[in-house]
Design a protein around this motif. Structure first.
Motif, PDB file in Angstrom:
ATOM      1  N   GLY A  62      -4.647  17.058  -6.528  1.00 65.05           N
ATOM      2  CA  GLY A  62      -5.421  16.319  -5.538  1.00 65.05           C
ATOM      3  C   GLY A  62      -4.859  14.942  -5.279  1.00 65.05           C
ATOM      4  O   GLY A  62      -4.771  14.117  -6.178  1.00 65.05           O
ATOM      5  N   ALA A  63      -4.458  14.691  -4.024  1.00 66.56           N
ATOM      6  CA  ALA A  63      -3.872  13.398  -3.674  1.00 66.56           C
ATOM      7  C   ALA A  63      -4.911  12.287  -3.672  1.00 66.56           C
ATOM      8  O   ALA A  63      -4.553  11.110  -3.685  1.00 66.56           O
ATOM      9  N   ASN A  64      -6.195  12.635  -3.639  1.00 70.85           N
ATOM     10  CA  ASN A  64      -7.248  11.611  -3.613  1.00 70.85           C
ATOM     11  C   ASN A  64      -7.914  11.443  -4.978  1.00 70.85           C
ATOM     12  O   ASN A  64      -9.003  10.912  -5.082  1.00 70.85           O
ATOM     13  N   ARG A  65      -7.231  11.883  -6.029  1.00 74.45           N
ATOM     14  CA  ARG A  65      -7.768  11.727  -7.374  1.00 74.45           C
ATOM     15  C   ARG A  65      -7.261  10.428  -8.006  1.00 74.45           C
ATOM     16  O   ARG A  65      -6.109  10.051  -7.836  1.00 74.45           O
ATOM     17  N   ILE A  66      -8.152   9.758  -8.733  1.00 68.61           N
ATOM     18  CA  ILE A  66      -7.816   8.481  -9.363  1.00 68.61           C
ATOM     19  C   ILE A  66      -8.162   8.569 -10.841  1.00 68.61           C
ATOM     20  O   ILE A  66      -9.223   9.069 -11.212  1.00 68.61           O
ATOM     21  N   TYR A  67      -7.267   8.079 -11.682  1.00 69.92           N
ATOM     22  CA  TYR A  67      -7.474   8.062 -13.122  1.00 69.92           C
ATOM     23  C   TYR A  67      -7.582   6.615 -13.606  1.00 69.92           C
ATOM     24  O   TYR A  67      -6.837   5.746 -13.147  1.00 69.92           O
ATOM     25  N   VAL A  68      -8.490   6.364 -14.518  1.00 69.32           N
ATOM     26  CA  VAL A  68      -8.676   5.035 -15.092  1.00 69.32           C
ATOM     27  C   VAL A  68      -8.507   5.139 -16.605  1.00 69.32           C
ATOM     28  O   VAL A  68      -9.147   5.983 -17.247  1.00 69.32           O
ATOM     29  N   PHE A  69      -7.642   4.292 -17.158  1.00 70.64           N
ATOM     30  CA  PHE A  69      -7.357   4.292 -18.595  1.00 70.64           C
ATOM     31  C   PHE A  69      -7.544   2.883 -19.156  1.00 70.64           C
ATOM     32  O   PHE A  69      -7.336   1.892 -18.448  1.00 70.64           O
ATOM     33  N   PRO A  70      -7.884   2.765 -20.422  1.00 75.60           N
ATOM     34  CA  PRO A  70      -7.815   1.446 -21.069  1.00 75.60           C
ATOM     35  C   PRO A  70      -6.353   1.037 -21.197  1.00 75.60           C
ATOM     36  O   PRO A  70      -5.480   1.893 -21.368  1.00 75.60           O
ATOM     37  N   ASP A  71      -6.072  -0.246 -21.098  1.00 75.84           N
ATOM     38  CA  ASP A  71      -4.682  -0.683 -21.106  1.00 75.84           C
ATOM     39  C   ASP A  71      -4.573  -2.101 -21.655  1.00 75.84           C
ATOM     40  O   ASP A  71      -5.140  -3.039 -21.085  1.00 75.84           O
ATOM     41  N   ARG A  72      -3.846  -2.259 -22.742  1.00 75.01           N
ATOM     42  CA  ARG A  72      -3.641  -3.601 -23.316  1.00 75.01           C
ATOM     43  C   ARG A  72      -2.547  -4.301 -22.514  1.00 75.01           C
ATOM     44  O   ARG A  72      -1.474  -3.738 -22.296  1.00 75.01           O
ATOM     45  N   PRO A  73      -2.764  -5.534 -22.052  1.00 72.78           N
ATOM     46  CA  PRO A  73      -1.739  -6.247 -21.274  1.00 72.78           C
ATOM     47  C   PRO A  73      -0.442  -6.388 -22.054  1.00 72.78           C
ATOM     48  O   PRO A  73      -0.442  -6.569 -23.275  1.00 72.78           O
ATOM     49  N   SER A 241      -8.292   6.676  -0.424  1.00 74.15           N
ATOM     50  CA  SER A 241      -7.908   6.679  -1.835  1.00 74.15           C
ATOM     51  C   SER A 241      -7.557   5.272  -2.322  1.00 74.15           C
ATOM     52  O   SER A 241      -7.994   4.850  -3.398  1.00 74.15           O
ATOM     53  N   GLU A 242      -6.786   4.523  -1.529  1.00 75.03           N
ATOM     54  CA  GLU A 242      -6.411   3.163  -1.937  1.00 75.03           C
ATOM     55  C   GLU A 242      -7.628   2.243  -1.958  1.00 75.03           C
ATOM     56  O   GLU A 242      -7.750   1.378  -2.823  1.00 75.03           O
ATOM     57  N   GLU A 243      -8.531   2.440  -0.997  1.00 77.89           N
ATOM     58  CA  GLU A 243      -9.757   1.632  -0.966  1.00 77.89           C
ATOM     59  C   GLU A 243     -10.616   1.918  -2.202  1.00 77.89           C
ATOM     60  O   GLU A 243     -11.173   0.997  -2.820  1.00 77.89           O
ATOM     61  N   ALA A 244     -10.727   3.196  -2.574  1.00 78.12           N
ATOM     62  CA  ALA A 244     -11.495   3.561  -3.765  1.00 78.12           C
ATOM     63  C   ALA A 244     -10.872   2.958  -5.019  1.00 78.12           C
ATOM     64  O   ALA A 244     -11.581   2.465  -5.908  1.00 78.12           O
ATOM     65  N   LYS A 245      -9.551   2.985  -5.078  1.00 81.55           N
ATOM     66  CA  LYS A 245      -8.857   2.392  -6.222  1.00 81.55           C
ATOM     67  C   LYS A 245      -9.134   0.891  -6.307  1.00 81.55           C
ATOM     68  O   LYS A 245      -9.381   0.348  -7.394  1.00 81.55           O
ATOM     69  N   ALA A 246      -9.131   0.212  -5.146  1.00 84.50           N
ATOM     70  CA  ALA A 246      -9.409  -1.228  -5.128  1.00 84.50           C
ATOM     71  C   ALA A 246     -10.844  -1.513  -5.565  1.00 84.50           C
ATOM     72  O   ALA A 246     -11.114  -2.489  -6.277  1.00 84.50           O
ATOM     73  N   GLU A 247     -11.783  -0.648  -5.153  1.00 90.29           N
ATOM     74  CA  GLU A 247     -13.183  -0.827  -5.567  1.00 90.29           C
ATOM     75  C   GLU A 247     -13.320  -0.693  -7.089  1.00 90.29           C
ATOM     76  O   GLU A 247     -14.052  -1.463  -7.730  1.00 90.29           O
ATOM     77  N   ILE A 248     -12.606   0.279  -7.650  1.00 90.62           N
ATOM     78  CA  ILE A 248     -12.647   0.459  -9.108  1.00 90.62           C
ATOM     79  C   ILE A 248     -12.104  -0.777  -9.811  1.00 90.62           C
ATOM     80  O   ILE A 248     -12.692  -1.270 -10.784  1.00 90.62           O
ATOM     81  N   THR A 265      -7.483  -5.299 -18.264  1.00 92.68           N
ATOM     82  CA  THR A 265      -7.531  -4.606 -19.556  1.00 92.68           C
ATOM     83  C   THR A 265      -7.754  -3.107 -19.337  1.00 92.68           C
ATOM     84  O   THR A 265      -8.292  -2.415 -20.201  1.00 92.68           O
ATOM     85  N   PHE A 266      -7.364  -2.635 -18.183  1.00 93.20           N
ATOM     86  CA  PHE A 266      -7.485  -1.231 -17.811  1.00 93.20           C
ATOM     87  C   PHE A 266      -6.372  -0.934 -16.812  1.00 93.20           C
ATOM     88  O   PHE A 266      -5.705  -1.840 -16.306  1.00 93.20           O
ATOM     89  N   ARG A 267      -6.203   0.332 -16.508  1.00 97.00           N
ATOM     90  CA  ARG A 267      -5.207   0.738 -15.513  1.00 97.00           C
ATOM     91  C   ARG A 267      -5.801   1.819 -14.625  1.00 97.00           C
ATOM     92  O   ARG A 267      -6.296   2.830 -15.139  1.00 97.00           O
ATOM     93  N   ALA A 268      -5.774   1.614 -13.326  1.00 96.76           N
ATOM     94  CA  ALA A 268      -6.258   2.607 -12.366  1.00 96.76           C
ATOM     95  C   ALA A 268      -5.063   3.118 -11.568  1.00 96.76           C
ATOM     96  O   ALA A 268      -4.339   2.326 -10.952  1.00 96.76           O
ATOM     97  N   GLU A 269      -4.864   4.423 -11.590  1.00 93.16           N
ATOM     98  CA  GLU A 269      -3.714   5.012 -10.914  1.00 93.16           C
ATOM     99  C   GLU A 269      -4.153   6.192 -10.070  1.00 93.16           C
ATOM    100  O   GLU A 269      -4.967   7.013 -10.508  1.00 93.16           O
ATOM    101  N   ALA A 270      -3.606   6.261  -8.851  1.00 97.92           N
ATOM    102  CA  ALA A 270      -3.873   7.389  -7.964  1.00 97.92           C
ATOM    103  C   ALA A 270      -2.706   8.373  -8.042  1.00 97.92           C
ATOM    104  O   ALA A 270      -1.554   7.975  -8.238  1.00 97.92           O
ATOM    105  N   ILE A 271      -3.002   9.647  -7.876  1.00 98.63           N
ATOM    106  CA  ILE A 271      -1.973  10.674  -7.951  1.00 98.63           C
ATOM    107  C   ILE A 271      -0.906  10.472  -6.889  1.00 98.63           C
ATOM    108  O   ILE A 271       0.278  10.725  -7.124  1.00 98.63           O
ATOM    109  N   ASP A 272      -1.291   9.993  -5.691  1.00 97.35           N
ATOM    110  CA  ASP A 272      -0.317   9.860  -4.612  1.00 97.35           C
ATOM    111  C   ASP A 272       0.813   8.909  -4.981  1.00 97.35           C
ATOM    112  O   ASP A 272       1.936   9.027  -4.502  1.00 97.35           O
ATOM    113  N   ARG A 273       0.522   7.943  -5.869  1.00 95.81           N
ATOM    114  CA  ARG A 273       1.596   7.048  -6.315  1.00 95.81           C
ATOM    115  C   ARG A 273       2.661   7.809  -7.080  1.00 95.81           C
ATOM    116  O   ARG A 273       3.865   7.609  -6.890  1.00 95.81           O
ATOM    117  N   TYR A 274       2.211   8.711  -7.954  1.00 93.69           N
ATOM    118  CA  TYR A 274       3.164   9.497  -8.725  1.00 93.69           C
ATOM    119  C   TYR A 274       3.939  10.449  -7.813  1.00 93.69           C
ATOM    120  O   TYR A 274       5.128  10.708  -8.039  1.00 93.69           O
TER     121      TYR A 274
END
Length: 414
Positions: A62-73, A241-248, A265-274
């Motif tokens: 899904g190109a409109n799927r977004i994943y959010v992970f914890p991420d240490r800077p 998708s990009e707007e949703a990512k920005a909202e997150i 302190t987190f990372r939000a990535e959309a599938i379309d970027r990959y």
């Protein structure tokens, strides 16, 4: 006018007759072009097939799927960003659910390993996944028997579960496993549904592996306080998708109290970027591989130049005779250039045919994931253009030499 369309048609006919008259030598001469074009088109076909296969798997997520992970800077002291500070909490996911209008579905996902058992078999170290009911839509996983999780399962902390077909086989449950009971870490769970088995997994692991899902609220209770979770969200459509990512990102920074200028302190990535990154990488690999293999075309060009020089020497008297009856140096030069180009284009045609046959063979290799291997149109056009360029470039010097022969000296040549 000498260099008229009629001249070109006659020159091409003469070039073909010369190639046919010396067909063995012409074949050996064009062999470098044939091998170069065949190998180039074959490599491009293989890479194109692999690219199509991988992109199909990517896009199936899904190109409109977004994943959010914890991420240490990066480059930040661990004591300033401890695990407790960066990990995602369930209440943060609920805040995302209410504060991001561009999302259609969202679910936390937590995984942990336990033993599970049926009446006939016990399995150790099986990964159990805790999810919200929105997981079905967010991950686009169909339930092929029974029912999905619902809100009551989550809010009531019901001990119910979903299995895939691989888990049913490994636990030796009946094919219609809905209504069966299994033990998850010693607790009795009711099987309420069967989900389709994945053929590809986004975050690693083997396809067709056993999977077991339970309500997220139950999964949290079964774990220690050191649980880890990620978030899977689905935008309303690919356009937002990009707007949703920005909202997150805005919501997470707000609820975590991250000040302007401070790192996330987190990372939000959309599938379309990959997908875009893979396309760029694949294009680069294709260009490099085609360039390396294309060196053989230059070697073939050298062979063309050598044989054309021999041809000029053999046909010196013919050139002198043509000049004596009025052929201009331009006409002589064009004649030899056309012969070199026709020879290269003929070799290019044979090379493309061999490359196409090789691509068909690639599609028949089991397990190679090259079912979509094919020679794209741009590769065919590029092969002919490059073959013509080789003929033009390496045929120029012999043609120039022929055009500059003195007719009297040429007629005296033995």
């Amino acid at each position: 006018m000498i260099l008229s369309p009629y001249f070109y048609s006659q020159a091409i006919k003469l070039a073909l007759s010369q190639i046919w008259a010396n067909r063995k030598r012409s074949l050996l001469t064009a062999l470098g072009i044939i091998v170069g074009v065949a190998s180039t088109t074959s490599v491009i076909a293989a890479l194109s097939g692999l690219k199509t296969s991988v992109l199909t798997e990517f896009e199936s997520f899904g190109a409109n799927r977004i994943y959010v992970f914890p991420d240490r800077p990066d480059d930040k002291p661990r004591n300033l960003y401890p695990r407790e500070k960066i990990r995602i909490k369930p209440w943060e996911v609920r805040e995302l659910q209410t504060s991001c209008p561009s999302l259609r579905a969202i679910t936390p996902v937590t995984e942990f390993g336990v033993s599970i058992a049926s009446d006939d078999r016990e399995l150790e170290g099986i990964t159990v996944v805790g999810i919200w009911p929105d997981w079905h839509e967010a991950e686009n996983r169909r339930v092929i028997a029974g029912r999905k999780f619902n809100r009551i399962d989550e809010s009531g902390e019901r001990q119910v579960c979903l299995l895939n077909e691989s888990a049913i086989d490994e636990l030796r449950l009946p094919s219609d496993a809905v209504g069966s009971h299994i033990l998850v870490d010693g607790r009795r769970f009711l099987v309420v549904g069967v989900v389709e088995t994945l053929q590809a997994r986004m975050f690693g692991g083997d396809a067709n592996t056993a999977e077991l899902f339970i309500p997220f609220s139950v999964a949290i209770k079964l774990q220690s306080t050191e649980y880890f979770l990620r978030v899977v969200a689905l935008a309303k459509n690919a356009e937002v998708s990009e707007e949703a990512k920005a909202e997150i990102q805005r919501t997470m920074r707000r609820i975590r109290g991250i000040q302007p200028g401070d790192p996330d302190t987190f990372r939000a990535e959309a599938i379309d970027r990959y997908i875009d990154q893979f396309k760029s990488l694949a294009a680069g690999i294709t260009a490099i591989a085609a360039g390396i293999v294309g060196i053989s075309l230059l070697v073939g060009g050298i062979g063309i130049m050598n044989i054309m020089l021999v041809s000029v020497s053999e046909r010196t008297r013919e050139i002198g005779l043509r000049k004596a009856v009025g052929a201009t140096p331009a006409a002589i030069m064009m004649q030899f250039l056309l012969e070199a180009m026709v020879l290269c284009l003929a070799g290019g045609l044979v090379g493309v045919i061999i490359g196409k046959l090789f691509a068909i063979g690639l599609t028949m290799i089991p397990g190679a994931r090259l079912e979509n291997a094919d020679v794209p149109l741009w590769a065919v056009i590029l092969s002919f253009v490059f073959s013509a360029a080789v003929g033009l470039g390496f045929g120029f010097f012999p043609a120039l030499k022929a055009s500059r022969l003195d007719p009297i000296e040429a007629l005296r040549h033995e």
